[in-house]
Design an enzyme around this catalytic site. Structure first.
Site, PDB file in Angstrom:
ATOM      1  N   GLU A  54       0.833  -1.209   0.000  1.00 17.20           N
ATOM      2  CA  GLU A  54       0.000   0.000   0.000  1.00 17.20           C
ATOM      3  C   GLU A  54       0.865   1.255   0.000  1.00 17.20           C
ATOM      4  O   GLU A  54       1.871   1.337   0.715  1.00 17.20           O
ATOM      5  CB  GLU A  54      -0.891  -0.029   1.243  1.00 17.20           C
ATOM      6  CG  GLU A  54      -2.348   0.202   0.975  1.00 17.20           C
ATOM      7  CD  GLU A  54      -3.008  -0.827   0.061  1.00 17.20           C
ATOM      8  OE1 GLU A  54      -3.197  -0.520  -1.132  1.00 17.20           O
ATOM      9  OE2 GLU A  54      -3.336  -1.920   0.545  1.00 17.20           O
ATOM     10  N   ASP A 106       2.754   2.392  -4.856  1.00 21.91           N
ATOM     11  CA  ASP A 106       2.651   2.559  -6.320  1.00 21.91           C
ATOM     12  C   ASP A 106       3.134   3.920  -6.808  1.00 21.91           C
ATOM     13  O   ASP A 106       3.494   4.057  -7.967  1.00 21.91           O
ATOM     14  CB  ASP A 106       1.241   2.232  -6.843  1.00 21.91           C
ATOM     15  CG  ASP A 106       0.153   3.188  -6.387  1.00 21.91           C
ATOM     16  OD1 ASP A 106       0.350   3.923  -5.398  1.00 21.91           O
ATOM     17  OD2 ASP A 106      -0.917   3.208  -7.038  1.00 21.91           O
ATOM     18  N   SER A 131     -26.162   8.254 -13.403  1.00 23.20           N
ATOM     19  CA  SER A 131     -25.903   7.036 -12.633  1.00 23.20           C
ATOM     20  C   SER A 131     -27.121   6.681 -11.801  1.00 23.20           C
ATOM     21  O   SER A 131     -27.706   7.561 -11.151  1.00 23.20           O
ATOM     22  CB  SER A 131     -24.703   7.253 -11.716  1.00 23.20           C
ATOM     23  OG  SER A 131     -24.647   6.187 -10.794  1.00 23.20           O
ATOM     24  N   ALA A 173     -15.602   3.142  -0.386  1.00 23.01           N
ATOM     25  CA  ALA A 173     -15.201   2.066   0.529  1.00 23.01           C
ATOM     26  C   ALA A 173     -13.756   1.640   0.306  1.00 23.01           C
ATOM     27  O   ALA A 173     -13.286   0.670   0.892  1.00 23.01           O
ATOM     28  CB  ALA A 173     -16.130   0.866   0.359  1.00 23.01           C
ATOM     29  N   SER A 232     -12.076   1.147  -5.111  1.00 24.89           N
ATOM     30  CA  SER A 232     -11.815   1.719  -6.440  1.00 24.89           C
ATOM     31  C   SER A 232     -13.049   1.859  -7.307  1.00 24.89           C
ATOM     32  O   SER A 232     -13.020   1.569  -8.503  1.00 24.89           O
ATOM     33  CB  SER A 232     -10.746   0.911  -7.187  1.00 24.89           C
ATOM     34  OG  SER A 232      -9.540   1.033  -6.526  1.00 24.89           O
ATOM     35  N   SER A 233     -14.123   2.336  -6.693  1.00 22.32           N
ATOM     36  CA  SER A 233     -15.299   2.655  -7.508  1.00 22.32           C
ATOM     37  C   SER A 233     -14.941   3.742  -8.520  1.00 22.32           C
ATOM     38  O   SER A 233     -15.455   3.760  -9.639  1.00 22.32           O
ATOM     39  CB  SER A 233     -16.457   3.110  -6.624  1.00 22.32           C
ATOM     40  OG  SER A 233     -16.065   4.208  -5.838  1.00 22.32           O
ATOM     41  N   GLU A 237      -8.412  11.117 -12.847  1.00 21.60           N
ATOM     42  CA  GLU A 237      -8.450  11.162 -11.383  1.00 21.60           C
ATOM     43  C   GLU A 237      -7.464  12.210 -10.841  1.00 21.60           C
ATOM     44  O   GLU A 237      -7.796  13.006  -9.970  1.00 21.60           O
ATOM     45  CB  GLU A 237      -8.120   9.764 -10.834  1.00 21.60           C
ATOM     46  CG  GLU A 237      -8.093   9.684  -9.329  1.00 21.60           C
ATOM     47  CD  GLU A 237      -8.808   8.463  -8.769  1.00 21.60           C
ATOM     48  OE1 GLU A 237      -9.167   7.561  -9.548  1.00 21.60           O
ATOM     49  OE2 GLU A 237      -9.019   8.424  -7.547  1.00 21.60           O
ATOM     50  N   ASP A 295      -4.918   1.208  -9.145  1.00 22.02           N
ATOM     51  CA  ASP A 295      -6.351   0.888  -9.222  1.00 22.02           C
ATOM     52  C   ASP A 295      -6.806   0.754 -10.668  1.00 22.02           C
ATOM     53  O   ASP A 295      -7.574  -0.142 -11.019  1.00 22.02           O
ATOM     54  CB  ASP A 295      -7.177   1.976  -8.535  1.00 22.02           C
ATOM     55  CG  ASP A 295      -6.755   2.202  -7.099  1.00 22.02           C
ATOM     56  OD1 ASP A 295      -6.010   1.353  -6.559  1.00 22.02           O
ATOM     57  OD2 ASP A 295      -7.150   3.225  -6.521  1.00 22.02           O
TER      58      ASP A 295
HETATM   59  C1  GLA Z   1      -5.426   4.504  -3.585  1.00 18.14           C
HETATM   60  C2  GLA Z   1      -4.722   5.012  -4.837  1.00 18.14           C
HETATM   61  C3  GLA Z   1      -3.679   4.028  -5.326  1.00 18.14           C
HETATM   62  C4  GLA Z   1      -2.750   3.587  -4.194  1.00 18.14           C
HETATM   63  C5  GLA Z   1      -3.547   3.189  -2.964  1.00 18.14           C
HETATM   64  C6  GLA Z   1      -2.678   2.897  -1.793  1.00 18.14           C
HETATM   65  O1  GLA Z   1      -6.193   3.381  -3.887  1.00 18.14           O
HETATM   66  O2  GLA Z   1      -5.662   5.243  -5.868  1.00 18.14           O
HETATM   67  O3  GLA Z   1      -2.961   4.590  -6.392  1.00 18.14           O
HETATM   68  O4  GLA Z   1      -1.821   4.582  -3.901  1.00 18.14           O
HETATM   69  O5  GLA Z   1      -4.475   4.184  -2.586  1.00 18.14           O
HETATM   70  O6  GLA Z   1      -1.904   1.781  -2.022  1.00 18.14           O
END
Ligand code: GLA
Length: 397
Positions: free
Chosen positions: A46, A49, A80, A137, A140-141, A174, A186
């Protein structure tokens, strides 16, 4: 079949025919096609990236679905089912630029902006959306939304771009239009997911190793336990973590924390003040844990053995990176106490979900233990589902 009385829930089905009918109602015509892109959970790694490190996500079976029709002008209309009572938002693409305020539609119109930046031909589109990816949540919505948009737009206008570029368009939307300074994990997960596999992504080289991840074969499940503590990346904490890790790299004289060798870690990190030392230690050790977990899975080891590393990762996020919150820590601890082989928060942090590696037969009791712990702690009632590694963004019709 898991019913409503169960602590482990089955995600709601999406009605594709219903979406097509809603498209016709909203825009007075049939869509040219229907596309889907999944949410994701990250198994481990985590905040690595955007530091050139490794991550290990899976794409989920929960999707955002888009019925889409191109237009011959420069207007985007998007509606939506679950937002604003389903009313369409209308945006003229020529108005889209960093600093604009487009709310949730940023993830759609931002893709058009990003494509134009790359010199791709962009005309407007009409979109009707539905989704069973839980919002806010940490699943990655937002990547599911930007990637379904990018995939559909590209297919319809014949952009001829590869998967990595589809993901990049989503990330650009994003970063620049929604204003969240995220990495690429994501979007890559949402585009490149594969059934029964996890993706070991080298975020510097931007290469993906598809690693077999079929827990069912071992009598195991991966539970996703939603804390219902809402998280957001447009807030300051995510950006602050990004800045502090960049500062740590700068002070250590490397271009990215990825370049710090693990062997001499303690001595190297001694050069940093306490806060930066802990931030850097999390990133470097978590990226190393990705490599360990991926190697074990690739070698066909018993996945129960990765549990310890999941717990270590959680402790690192809690104590060094400080991105967990009490409701999430309570779920993680309760899951392990109830027999999970390992558990950790997944995603950007400050709320969101915990993943727990459990025996199939223990899924229900572990989920219930998390619900009970939340009740004792006065936290929102968590909900759980089983993660099923699934395929990435694709055209359905
Ligand atoms: C979010 C970001 C990702 C990553 C994570 C943490 O999901 O969109 O790019 O940095 O946090 O790992």
């Amino acid at each position: 079949m898991k019913g409503d009385m169960s602590a482990v829930r089955t995600p709601a089905e999406i009605d594709i025919d219903g979406l097509v009918a809603r498209f016709a109602q909203l825009y007075d015509g049939a869509p040219a096609g229907v596309w889907a892109a999944p949410g994701r959970v990250n198994i481990i790694g985590e905040h690595t990236d955007y530091n050139g490190g490794f991550v290990l996500p899976i794409a989920l079976a929960q999707h955002t679905i888009a019925a889409v029709q191109p237009r011959d002008d420069g207007v985007v209309r998007v509606a939506s089912a679950s937002i604003d009572g389903g009313a369409p938002v209308e945006v003229e693409l020529s108005r889209v630029a960093p600093g604009g305020e487009f709310g949730w539609a940023s993830y759609v119109v931002g893709v058009g902006w990003a494509a134009r930046q790359r010199g791709l031909p962009v005309t407007g589109i009409d979109i009707a959306l539905d989704s069973n990816v839980p919002l806010g949540a940490g699943l990655s919505s937002s990547a599911a939304l930007s990637c379904v948009t990018a995939r559909a737009w590209s297919d319809l206008l014949g952009w001829g771009i590869d998967d990595e570029t589809v993901a990049d368009l989503g990330r650009d939307a994003e970063n620049h239009i929604a204003g969240a300074p995220t990495g690429l994990m994501d979007q890559l997960a949402s585009v490149c997911g594969r059934a029964a596999h996890a993706m070991q992504i080298d975020t510097r080289a931007v290469t993906i190793d598809q690693i077999p991840f079929d827990l069912g074969k071992f009598g195991l499940s991966l539970l996703v336990i939603d804390s219902h503590t809402e998280h957001s990346h447009a807030g300051g904490e995510y950006a602050e973590r990004r800045q502090s890790t960049q500062e740590a790299a700068l002070r250590l004289g490397v271009s990215e924390l990825r370049d710090v060798p693990l062997e001499s870690l303690a001595t190297t990190l001694d050069k940093l003040p306490d806060l930066l030392r802990r931030r850097a230690r999390h990133v470097i050790t978590d990226s190393a844990r990705v490599e360990q977990v991926a190697a074990m899975l690739a070698a066909g080891d018993d996945p129960r053995r990765i549990g310890r590393l999941l717990n270590d990762s959680h402790a690192s996020m809690r104590d060094d990176f400080e991105i967990t919150v009490p409701s999430v820590d309570s779920i993680q601890a309760a899951a392990v106490k109830a027999g999970a082989h390992g558990a950790r928060m997944t995603g950007g942090g400050f709320g969101g979900c915990v993943i727990a590696l459990v025996e199939d037969t223990a899924a229900e009791s572990v989920a219930q233990a998390c619900v009970d712990a939340a009740a004792r702690g006065g936290f929102p009632t968590p909900t759980a589902f089983e993660a099923v590694p699934s395929a990435g963004a694709a055209r359905l019709r």
